[in-house]
Design a protein around this motif. Structure first.
Motif, short mmCIF file in Angstrom:
data_model
loop_
_atom_site.label_atom_id
_atom_site.label_comp_id
_atom_site.label_asym_id
_atom_site.label_seq_id
_atom_site.Cartn_x
_atom_site.Cartn_y
_atom_site.Cartn_z
N ARG A 47 0.84 -1.20 0.00
CA ARG A 47 0.00 0.00 0.00
C ARG A 47 0.87 1.25 0.00
NH1 ARG A 47 -2.19 -0.58 4.62
NH2 ARG A 47 -4.00 -1.80 3.95
N TRP A 48 1.84 1.29 0.91
CA TRP A 48 2.68 2.49 1.00
C TRP A 48 3.55 2.65 -0.25
CZ3 TRP A 48 7.51 4.32 0.58
CH2 TRP A 48 7.72 5.62 1.05
N ALA A 49 4.13 1.56 -0.73
CA ALA A 49 5.00 1.64 -1.90
C ALA A 49 4.24 2.17 -3.11
CB ALA A 49 5.61 0.27 -2.20
N ALA A 50 3.00 1.70 -3.30
CA ALA A 50 2.19 2.19 -4.42
C ALA A 50 1.88 3.67 -4.25
CB ALA A 50 0.90 1.37 -4.52
N SER A 93 3.68 5.83 -2.79
CA SER A 93 4.90 6.61 -3.00
C SER A 93 5.18 6.90 -4.47
CB SER A 93 6.11 5.90 -2.37
OG SER A 93 6.48 4.76 -3.14
N VAL A 94 4.57 6.13 -5.36
CA VAL A 94 4.76 6.37 -6.80
C VAL A 94 3.47 6.86 -7.45
CG1 VAL A 94 6.66 4.72 -7.01
CG2 VAL A 94 4.31 3.93 -7.36
N ASP A 95 2.54 7.37 -6.62
CA ASP A 95 1.28 7.95 -7.12
C ASP A 95 0.37 6.92 -7.80
OD1 ASP A 95 1.91 10.51 -6.23
OD2 ASP A 95 2.95 11.01 -8.09
N SER A 96 0.52 5.67 -7.47
CA SER A 96 -0.34 4.65 -8.07
C SER A 96 -1.67 4.58 -7.33
CB SER A 96 0.34 3.28 -8.02
OG SER A 96 -0.56 2.26 -8.42
N THR A 97 -2.75 4.44 -8.06
CA THR A 97 -4.08 4.29 -7.47
C THR A 97 -4.52 2.83 -7.43
OG1 THR A 97 -5.13 4.67 -9.62
CG2 THR A 97 -4.82 6.59 -8.21
N GLU A 98 -3.60 1.91 -7.69
CA GLU A 98 -3.93 0.48 -7.63
C GLU A 98 -4.35 0.11 -6.21
OE1 GLU A 98 -4.22 -1.53 -10.00
OE2 GLU A 98 -2.98 -0.84 -11.67
N VAL A 99 -5.27 -0.84 -6.11
CA VAL A 99 -5.75 -1.29 -4.81
C VAL A 99 -5.30 -2.73 -4.52
CG1 VAL A 99 -7.82 -1.80 -3.45
CG2 VAL A 99 -7.72 0.26 -4.87
N ASN A 100 -5.24 -3.55 -5.55
CA ASN A 100 -4.82 -4.94 -5.40
C ASN A 100 -3.35 -5.02 -4.99
OD1 ASN A 100 -3.48 -7.37 -7.19
ND2 ASN A 100 -5.36 -7.99 -6.15
N THR A 101 -3.01 -5.89 -4.05
CA THR A 101 -1.64 -5.98 -3.54
C THR A 101 -0.64 -6.35 -4.63
OG1 THR A 101 -2.40 -6.56 -1.32
CG2 THR A 101 -0.15 -7.16 -1.89
N ARG A 102 -0.97 -7.31 -5.45
CA ARG A 102 -0.05 -7.71 -6.52
C ARG A 102 0.16 -6.57 -7.50
NH1 ARG A 102 -1.22 -11.61 -9.79
NH2 ARG A 102 0.47 -13.12 -9.56
N ARG A 106 -0.15 -3.39 -6.84
CA ARG A 106 0.62 -2.35 -6.15
C ARG A 106 2.11 -2.67 -6.18
NH1 ARG A 106 -3.39 -1.32 -0.89
NH2 ARG A 106 -4.39 0.57 -1.73
N LEU A 107 2.46 -3.91 -5.92
CA LEU A 107 3.87 -4.29 -5.93
C LEU A 107 4.47 -4.10 -7.32
CD1 LEU A 107 3.70 -7.50 -3.71
CD2 LEU A 107 4.73 -5.29 -3.09
N ARG A 108 3.72 -4.44 -8.35
CA ARG A 108 4.22 -4.25 -9.71
C ARG A 108 4.38 -2.77 -10.03
NH1 ARG A 108 0.40 -8.54 -11.18
NH2 ARG A 108 1.55 -10.45 -11.58
N ALA A 109 3.41 -1.96 -9.58
CA ALA A 109 3.47 -0.52 -9.86
C ALA A 109 4.68 0.13 -9.19
CB ALA A 109 2.19 0.15 -9.40
N ALA A 110 5.04 -0.33 -7.99
CA ALA A 110 6.12 0.29 -7.23
C ALA A 110 7.47 -0.37 -7.48
CB ALA A 110 5.80 0.23 -5.73
N SER A 111 7.49 -1.45 -8.25
CA SER A 111 8.74 -2.17 -8.50
C SER A 111 9.76 -1.25 -9.17
CB SER A 111 8.47 -3.38 -9.40
OG SER A 111 9.65 -4.09 -9.67
N GLY A 112 10.98 -1.25 -8.63
CA GLY A 112 12.03 -0.40 -9.19
C GLY A 112 12.04 1.02 -8.67
N SER A 113 11.15 1.33 -7.75
CA SER A 113 11.11 2.67 -7.15
C SER A 113 12.20 2.79 -6.10
CB SER A 113 9.74 2.94 -6.54
OG SER A 113 9.49 2.04 -5.46
N PRO A 114 12.50 4.01 -5.64
CA PRO A 114 13.56 4.18 -4.64
C PRO A 114 13.37 3.34 -3.38
CG PRO A 114 12.98 6.29 -5.59
CD PRO A 114 11.98 5.31 -6.12
N MET A 115 12.11 3.10 -3.00
CA MET A 115 11.85 2.39 -1.75
C MET A 115 11.61 0.90 -1.94
SD MET A 115 12.08 4.31 0.92
CE MET A 115 11.07 3.48 2.14
N LEU A 116 11.45 0.45 -3.18
CA LEU A 116 11.17 -0.97 -3.42
C LEU A 116 11.86 -1.41 -4.70
CD1 LEU A 116 9.49 -3.32 -2.15
CD2 LEU A 116 7.74 -2.80 -3.84
#
Length: 488
Positions: free
Chosen positions: A388-391, A393-402, A404-414
C-alpha cells in the motif's frame, strides 16, 4: 497424535479440460473481429453485424484508439432517439472504448467486463491492431468463468431468501477452485466478483427499494480484502458510503438503517460483516462527499488524532462498487493530499512498518499458542502494508496488492528484486491460506487464519518460515531507506 494423519490436506482434482493454470484472453478468441468505419451508416453497420453473426462493430478512431457500436447502442441511440438509419456511425460512438492487451489474464479481463458492466471488450496486440472481441459467453468454458452461473443466479434473485440461498454456495465454489489447483489470485478474484454481486443485489432488494431512497444519491465503497480482490473463506466485508452533497443530511439516518438491514442479509447469506464497525451502516463510514473531504484534510493535518492513520489505510484500500452517485471516491483525493505532505507520508510509512513480520510473539508464548501461526496478522498484513505504502509513494491508485507491488517495483523504496520476492511470497501465503481453510471447511471446521503448525506439511512449515524472513528483510531495508528518501 502429531503424525501425518493430523496434517490438513486438500484432495486435488485434475481439470477435465486440461486447462493450464495461466490463460490469457488470446486463448478465448475464436472469430475474426467485425471492423467498420466511422463514416459508414447505421444501416450499413447493422447489415455488417447480421452478415457476420455478431452484435458489435469496432470503429477505428484517431490516434490509434477504437470505438464500439453494439446492437444495443443502435436500439438506444438511434431507434429510441428517433434518428434515421442513414445516421453516420461516428455520431453514435460514445468515445474511445476500453480495449485490453491480448496478454491480459482471463480473470483480469473478466473482472473488467463485469466491473464496468460491458457487453464486449476489443482485444488488441502490441501494435494496437484489433485481434478480436470477448464477451461474457467466451468465459463459460474457462476456469475464470466458473463463477458466472452462480453470479448470474445471484444477480437475478427475486427475494432476500433466494439471494441468501445462492450466496451460501460461495464456500463450495471456492473449495472447488482450490481443489482444481487454480492460482490463488484467481480464486480470490473470482470470490470477490461473487461477493460484489451479492452486495449489489442486496442493495437493490433491501435498500434501493425503500420509499425515499434514491440509488443515484450515494456511492457504495468496498473496503479491505474484498476491495483488494483478496478475500478468503474467513474474510469479512468492510464498506463505506459517499452521499451526494445534494442529499438532505436529515435523511442519512434512514439510509444507514437500510444499510444495517443489508448487514443482516449478508450475515444470513453466510458472509461475515466487519465486527469492528467498518461498515456503511455506521456514521463514521457513511458521510457526504464534502464531509469525507473535510475528514481527509483533518487526517492529513493531524494524522495521529481521531484514528487518522487507521482511517487512511482503510480508505486507501477502497474500491467503488457502484458509482451511481459521486464520480470520485475519497481514496483518489487522499492520494494527492498525502503525497503533498512528506510528514504524513513518513508517519504512514512508520505505521506500515510497525506491524513486523514474525513467527511468534511473546503473547503467543505466554498464552500457550506457540504452536500456532497467524498467517494474516504476522505475515500477510505486513506485506499488504508495504504494498500500500509503496504504491502510494509512486502515485499509483492500484488497490490490489499484486498490482501495487508491480506498480512500485524499481522505485527508490522498493527494488525490482524486493518487489518480485514479495509477489512470490504473497502468492505462496495466499495459496497456503486457501488450502488450509478449505481443508478445515471440508472437515466441518470453521475457516481461520490461525494455523496449527503441526497440521501443515513439513514443506509448508518451511515456506512459512522463509516467507516471514523475506518480508522482515524487506521491512528492514525500507526502514533504512526511509531515512534518506521520505524527506527528500
Amino acid at each position: 497424535m502429531n503424525g501425518p494423519e493430523d496434517q490438513l490436506t486438500v484432495a486435488h482434482r485434475r481439470d477435465a479440460s486440461g486447462t493450464p493454470a495461466s490463460r490469457t484472453v488470446a486463448d478465448l478468441l475464436r472469430t475474426a473481429p467485425v471492423i467498420g468505419r466511422a463514416e459508414m451508416t447505421v444501416r450499413q453497420a447493422a447489415a455488417l453485424m447480421t452478415e457476420r453473426g455478431q452484435d458489435y462493430v469496432v470503429i477505428p478512431l484517431p490516434e490509434g484508439r477504437h470505438g464500439l457500436v453494439t446492437d444495443a447502442d443502435i436500439r438506444a441511440r438511434v431507434v429510441a432517439a428517433g434518428r434515421g438509419a442513414d445516421t453516420p456511425v461516428g455520431e453514435i460512438v460514445d468515445g474511445p472504448a476500453l480495449v485490453i492487451d491480448h496478454r491480459t489474464s482471463t480473470v483480469d479481463a473478466l473482472t473488467e467486463l463485469l466491473d464496468r458492466g460491458l457487453r464486449v471488450i476489443p482485444v488488441c496486440d502490441e501494435t494496437g491492431r484489433v485481434l478480436g472481441v470477448i464477451g461474457a459467453g467466451d468465459f463459460v468454458a474457462d476456469p475464470a468463468g466458473a463463477s458466472m452461473p452462480l453470479r448470474e443466479q445471484i444477480s437475478r434473485s427475486r427475494s432476500v431468501a433466494e439471494l441468501q440461498s445462492h450466496a451460501r454456495r460461495i464456500p463450495q465454489l471456492v473449495a472447488d477452485l482450490v481443489r482444481r489447483d487454480r492460482p490463488a489470485h484467481e480464486v480470490t478474484r473470482v470470490t470477490s466478483l461473487i461477493v460484489d454481486a451479492v452486495v449489489q443485489r442486496g442493495l437493490a432488494l433491501v435498500v434501493d427499494s425503500r420509499p425515499g431512497v434514491d440509488p443515484a444519491s450515494y456511492t457504495w465503497l468496498s473496503l479491505g480484502s474484498n476491495a483488494r480482490r483478496e478475500p478468503v473463506l474467513s474474510s469479512d466485508v468492510d464498506s463505506a458510503v459517499v452521499f451526494d452533497d445534494a442529499l438532505d443530511p436529515a435523511s442519512h439516518t434512514a439510509y444507514r438503517e437500510a444499510f444495517a438491514e443489508l448487514d443482516e442479509v449478508l450475515r444470513g447469506a453466510g458472509i461475515a460483516v466487519d465486527a469492528n464497525g467498518a461498515v456503511a451502516s455506521k456514521t463514521l463510514f457513511s458521510r457526504s462527499r464534502s464531509a469525507w473531504r473535510t475528514a481527509i484534510r483533518g487526517w492529513v493535518d493531524e494524522p495521529l488524532e481521531n484514528k487518522g492513520m487507521i482511517f487512511t489505510s482503510l480508505i486507501l484500500d477502497g474500491r467503488a462498487l457502484r458509482t451511481a452517485g459521486t464520480e470520485h471516491v475519497p481514496g483518489d483525493e487522499m492520494i494527492a493530499a498525502l503525497r503533498a505532505d512528506p510528514r504524513t507520508m513518513r508517519l504512514l510509512l512508520e505505521e506500515s512498518l510497525a506491524t513486523r513480520a514474525r513467527l511468534r510473539t511473546v503473547r503467543d508464548v505466554l498464552t500457550g499458542r506457540a504452536g500456532t501461526f497467524d498467517l494474516k496478522s504476522h505475515a500477510l498484513t505486513p506485506l499488504v502494508n508495504i504494498a500500500r505504502w509503496a504504491a502510494l509513494s509512486v502515485d499509483s491508485t492500484e488497490v490490489n496488492t499484486r498490482a501495487r507491488l508491480r506498480a512500485a517495483s524499481g522505485s527508490p523504496m522498493l527494488s525490482d528484486d524486493d518487489a518480485t520476492t514479495l509477489l512470490e511470497v504473497f502468492d505462496v501465503l495466499q495459496r497456503m491460506r486457501l488450502r488450509y481453510q478449505v481443508a478445515r471447511f471440508d472437515r466441518g471446521e470453521a475457516p481461520t487464519d490461525v494455523v496449527e503448525m503441526k497440521r501443515l506439511s513439513p514443506l509448508d512449515r518451511s515456506l512459512v518460515g522463509q516467507a516471514v524472513r523475506e518480508i522482515a528483510g524487506v521491512q528492514r531495508r525500507m526502514a533504512n531507506m526511509s531515512q534518506y528518501q521520505v524527506n527528500r
